[in-house]
Each structure stands twice: as C-alpha cells, then as structure tokens.
Design an enzyme around this catalytic site. Structure first.
Site, mmCIF file in Angstrom:
data_model
loop_
_atom_site.group_PDB
_atom_site.id
_atom_site.type_symbol
_atom_site.label_atom_id
_atom_site.label_comp_id
_atom_site.label_asym_id
_atom_site.label_seq_id
_atom_site.Cartn_x
_atom_site.Cartn_y
_atom_site.Cartn_z
ATOM 1 N N GLN A 99 0.841 -1.194 0.000
ATOM 2 C CA GLN A 99 0.000 0.000 0.000
ATOM 3 C C GLN A 99 0.881 1.251 0.000
ATOM 4 O OE1 GLN A 99 -3.384 -0.543 3.077
ATOM 5 N NE2 GLN A 99 -1.916 -2.153 3.589
ATOM 6 N N ASP A 102 6.206 4.834 -1.166
ATOM 7 C CA ASP A 102 7.544 5.389 -0.898
ATOM 8 C C ASP A 102 8.665 4.769 -1.742
ATOM 9 O OD1 ASP A 102 7.514 3.651 2.322
ATOM 10 O OD2 ASP A 102 8.024 2.889 0.319
ATOM 11 N N HIS A 117 -1.385 1.321 -4.478
ATOM 12 C CA HIS A 117 -1.797 2.734 -4.360
ATOM 13 C C HIS A 117 -0.858 3.687 -5.098
ATOM 14 C CE1 HIS A 117 -4.077 1.440 -0.489
ATOM 15 N NE2 HIS A 117 -4.693 1.061 -1.580
ATOM 16 N N CYS A 146 2.880 19.393 -16.829
ATOM 17 C CA CYS A 146 3.348 18.438 -17.854
ATOM 18 C C CYS A 146 3.930 19.226 -19.017
ATOM 19 C CB CYS A 146 2.130 17.613 -18.306
ATOM 20 S SG CYS A 146 2.399 16.604 -19.760
ATOM 21 N N GLY A 185 2.739 -4.463 9.181
ATOM 22 C CA GLY A 185 2.671 -3.023 9.407
ATOM 23 C C GLY A 185 1.522 -2.316 8.731
#
Ligand code: BV8
Ligand code: ZN
Length: 237
Positions: A99, A102, A117, A146, A185
């Site tokens: 999920q 990082d 995600h 962009c 976690g």
C-alpha cells in the site's frame, strides 16, 4: 502460535504472498498515517489524498506531497525491507503487495512488487494522461505541470478512486495461491487492500501478522506477532 511455528510454516511454503503498509517503513523514518506524526499541519491525510481536495487547491495538495517526498527521499530501506528481498529469492512463487507509495521495497531490491496505491516518484498529467518518473526534491515549482502545459498530479490512488486496472485481480490471485500470507505493518482499515487478509484466509493460506499492536484481523489470523517489523521479520526469514 509462536514465532518458531510461523518460521516453520514459512520455510516449508513454496508459494508466499505479502501485504505491507506504512508500518514497514516506520523504522526508516517515514511517518505512518495513523501513528504519531501522521497528522500533516492540521489536516488528516485522508482529507488531502482525494480528487476533491486536489480540485479545490492543487498547490496545497502538492505541498503535502512535496513534504512527504522530502521525507521519503531521506529514508533508507530497513531490515524488514531487506528480509523480504531474501524471502523473494528463496521462494519459487512470491508476490509482494504494498500500500506504500515510498518506493523503499524496490530500493531494497524487491523485484515483484504490486504497488496498489501508486508511486510518489511518478507524476501523471490531468489533461494528456502522460505518466513519467520525477525524483526532484524539493520540486522547483508547485504545482508542477506536464510538457503539454497540463496540470500534473502525483501518480498515486486517492480515496474514492479505483485502483489501477487488474491490480486487485493480480493481488487476489497471489493471495489465493499462497500457502503463507504475511501481513506487515498495516492497520488494515483501507479497502480494498485490507480485504486481501480475510480473502487469503478463506483461500486456505496460513496468515501471519506482524504489527506493533493488534488490528481488526488479529483474532482471525493464524499467528499475530506483536513487535517492530525490523526486529521480527529477520527472525522469521
Ligand atoms: C475505492 C495513496 C472505489 C495516497 C492511499 C469498504 C469499507 C469501507 C470503506 C471503503 C470500502 N471500500 C472503499 C472504501 C473507501 C476507501 C477506504 O477504504 N476508506 C477507509 C479510510 C475507511 N477506499 C478507497 O477510497 C479506495 N478506492 O474504494 O474506489 C471506486 C471503484 C470504482 C470507481 C470509483 C471508486 C482507495 C484507497 C486508496 C487510498 N490511497 N494511499 C497517499 O498515500 O497519499 S491509502 C493510504 O492509507 C495508504 O496507502 C494505506 O493504504 C493507508 C494507510 O494504512 P496503513 O498503511 O496501514 O498505515 P497506518 O498508519 O494506518 O497503520 C500503520 C500500522 O503499522 C499500524 O497498525 C501500526 O501499529 C503499525 N506499525 C507502526 N510501526 C510499526 C508497525 N508495525 C510493525 N513495525 C513497526 N515498526
Ligand atoms: Zn500532459
């Protein structure tokens, strides 16, 4: 159920799937959502990680993501991330479902990572749909745009948005095939990701949970190990 037994299950399993949440990156200095430091200014992450918040104030939402990029850029994979790389090498059938946005699993060397995600290090254009990597920290100008001059957004899944096509199907397939399903976690409150836990259990997997505290599924799993992932996972693998 003890850690020793859980280790034996894991050792004898050929097919393993893993679901991780913010807790696996906590020991790398990345704040979790619900833990201490989860609150950004006076906002709840759920209030900023939505298409509505972005439509209302794209600059504010980008300040939120730019701040998290700065934190995540300093973070290094920890012993829990590295243990999962070893597990992937050992297992003929292995899937890591995260999920987390990082990128620490990939940085640790994990190959097969399903990023449910999305990825904070990629951007998507709100007008041409382009999608590209961007690791600049801090971002020179907020909000970024962009090449087509369209407004860029983080290539992550916001609350109320569907997960990338086929991602849940792949994750459910891996959970259904797994003899052992490791849950590491996560407070297991965000769906459809959290639904993978009872799904794996019903499909016959032995479910092992590692968390600092009990979660809504701790009574249902086969083994709930309470403690820091960076300490317990290396003992398990
Ligand atoms: C959707 C990316 C439909 C962005 C994220 C069913 C029931 C109820 C609600 C819903 C439902 N189905 C859908 C919903 C709505 C919603 C939802 O689940 N809401 C919740 C809040 C109730 N879900 C959605 O909106 C999803 N989309 O359903 O779309 C749809 C379909 C078709 C068409 C249109 C729409 C999208 C959800 C994804 C949202 N994006 N992230 C960003 O990051 O900015 S979610 C984000 O929050 C994370 O990715 C993660 O998923 C979640 C945070 O949870 P955790 O990772 O578990 O972190 P948390 O801090 O909560 O917990 C940390 C845990 O670690 C704790 O338990 C702690 O004890 C432990 N810990 C801490 N340190 C350690 C540790 N453990 C071990 N070692 C340590 N050292
Ligand atoms: Zn564009």
């Amino acid at each position: 159920m003890s850690l020793e037994e859980a280790r034996e299950w894991l050792q004898s399993a050929a097919a393993v799937a893993v679901l991780t949440g913010a807790g696996i990156s906590a020991e790398s200095g990345v704040p979790t959502f619900r833990g201490a430091g989860g609150l950004w200014r006076q906002f709840r992450p759920e209030d900023l990680a939505t298409p509505e918040a972005f439509a209302r104030d794209p600059k504010l939402v980008w300040e939120f993501y730019d701040c998290r990029r700065e934190l995540m850029a300093k973070a290094k994979p920890n012993a829990a991330h590295r243990a999962l790389v070893r597990l992937e090498i050992q297992k003929p059938h292995f899937t890591l479902i995260t999920q987390n946005i990082d990128g620490l699993h990939e940085l640790a060397g994990s190959g097969r990572v399903l990023k449910l995600h999305g990825d904070i290090w990629r951007m998507r254009c709100t007008s041409c749909g382009g999608n590209w990597p961007d690791r600049r920290v801090p971002l020179p100008k907020l909000p970024p745009h962009c090449a087509c001059k369209g407004l860029a957004r983080p290539a992550v899944v916001w609350f109320g948005e569907p997960l990338p096509d086929g991602m849940m199907r792949e994750a459910e397939h891996a959970a259904a095939e797994a003899q052992v399903f490791l849950v590491i976690g996560t407070s297991a409150q965000v769906y459809p990701a959290a639904g993978l836990i009872p799904f794996a259990k019903q499909a016959g997997a032995r479910v092992i949970e590692i968390n600092l505290e009990r979660t809504p599924f701790s009574d249902m799993v086969d083994c709930a190990l309470e403690g820091p992932a960076g300490e317990l996972l290396p003992q398990l693998i």
